[in-house]
Design a protein around this motif. Structure first.
Motif, PDB file in Angstrom:
ATOM      1  N   MET A   3       0.802  -1.085  -0.112  1.00 54.39           N
ATOM      2  CA  MET A   3       0.003   0.216   0.148  1.00 54.39           C
ATOM      3  C   MET A   3       0.700   1.154  -0.024  1.00 54.39           C
ATOM      4  N   GLY A   4       2.107   1.238   0.763  1.00 54.42           N
ATOM      5  CA  GLY A   4       2.779   2.352   0.739  1.00 54.42           C
ATOM      6  C   GLY A   4       3.446   2.491  -0.640  1.00 54.42           C
ATOM      7  N   ILE A   5       3.886   1.597  -1.410  1.00 53.04           N
ATOM      8  CA  ILE A   5       4.438   1.705  -2.614  1.00 53.04           C
ATOM      9  C   ILE A   5       3.288   2.390  -3.521  1.00 53.04           C
ATOM     10  N   ASP A   6       2.237   1.897  -3.415  1.00 55.49           N
ATOM     11  CA  ASP A   6       1.092   2.165  -4.531  1.00 55.49           C
ATOM     12  C   ASP A   6       0.776   3.734  -4.149  1.00 55.49           C
ATOM     13  N   ARG A  10       1.169   6.972  -6.653  1.00 53.85           N
ATOM     14  CA  ARG A  10      -0.057   7.660  -6.945  1.00 53.85           C
ATOM     15  C   ARG A  10       0.290   9.059  -6.857  1.00 53.85           C
ATOM     16  N   GLY A  11       1.178   9.370  -5.583  1.00 53.41           N
ATOM     17  CA  GLY A  11       1.559  10.639  -5.291  1.00 53.41           C
ATOM     18  C   GLY A  11       2.506  11.567  -6.324  1.00 53.41           C
TER      19      GLY A  11
END
Length: 278
Positions: A3-6, A10-11
């Motif tokens: 989730m952190g990578i995703d 996105r950021g």
């Protein structure tokens, strides 16, 4: 972690969205221009132009007649406009794949280290399920025709790179030695000897790139690409057998026309190359 990578990905995309839009705007403009040219031009002019291109590529009356029958049936089934939309997208994707794939293939042929680096990358690209390409493309570029074209290019470019590399490496070493004996520099050897002699193999790469681009059209329709792929996807979702079959036929007809014409052109280049070599 995932989730952190995703979220991080996105950021980054949000932060640079204006630059991404600016970078893809020329591609959007060119694609729209070509699509309007294909769709808005009277059908008989496009029909004649395709047959002229097929004739110059193949010099075969049989292939021209077969192409005319295929195009006529597409028109009879009412799929001409959708076919032209698909043709525009495949044309743009193939052009980009050739423009990018040719220099990368040349670089691989001239550097063993580059070949070792790129070969596993190409292996992954060719074994990755086609649907997977849509995920990063949609996240970065959103929904629309341009993301679809980019996904098609990524899927279709490996054969162009591989066969350009292979064609240059298969050039007879004696010919290269003869060019060296005449004092040719690396640039002259590439443009005067290696590329002309490897053209038949490079044309096989173009052929495979076109076939893979056509195969990816249906998958790319999931991100907003119109044309025949969109119709096939709707037919699958709604279980419309006839619509799916007819649009599939149109895709097959276009694929066969491209395949036969480019193969015949490659064979003519091969004969010409062998005659010049003799």
């Amino acid at each position: 972690m995932r989730m952190g990578i995703d979220d991080g990905f996105r950021g980054i995309v949000r932060a640079y969205s204006d630059q991404i839009d600016a970078a893809t705007r020329p591609l959007q403009w060119f694609l729209n221009m070509l699509e309007h040219a294909f769709v808005d031009t009277p059908w008989f002019i496009i029909f004649a132009l395709i047959l002229v291109v097929v004739w110059f590529a193949s010099r075969s009356v049989k292939i021209v007649i077969g192409s005319a029958i295929g195009l006529a049936l597409i028109g009879v089934f009412g799929l001409w406009e959708d076919t032209m939309t698909t043709l525009a997208m495949v044309t743009v994707a193939t052009m980009i794949a050739i423009i990018l794939g040719l220099p990368i293939g040349i670089l691989m042929a001239r550097s063993d280290r580059m070949q070792k680096i790129l070969t596993p990358v190409l292996d992954v690209m060719q074994t990755m399920p086609s649907f997977v390409y849509l995920i990063p493309v949609v996240v970065i570029f959103g929904i629309g025709k341009v993301p679809g074209v980019i996904a098609v290019v990524i899927y279709a470019i490996p054969p162009m790179i591989r066969l350009t590399n292979l064609g240059i490496r298969l050039v007879d070493k004696e010919v290269i030695e003869a060019a060296d004996a005449f004092g040719a520099n690396p640039r002259q050897k590439l443009w005067g000897v290696q590329l002309p002699l490897s053209l038949p193999t490079i044309m096989a790469g173009v052929n495979q790139t076109i076939m893979m681009a056509l195969a990816m059209v249906v998958v790319a329709s999931m991100v907003g690409v119109g044309g025949l792929g969109k119709n096939v996807l709707q037919a699958i979702n709604n279980q419309f057998f006839t619509i799916g079959f007819l649009n599939g036929f149109a895709l097959v007809a276009i694929a066969i026309i491209f395949d036969r014409a480019s193969q015949a052109f490659g064979k003519r280049l091969q004969k010409h190359s062998e005659a010049g070599h003799d």
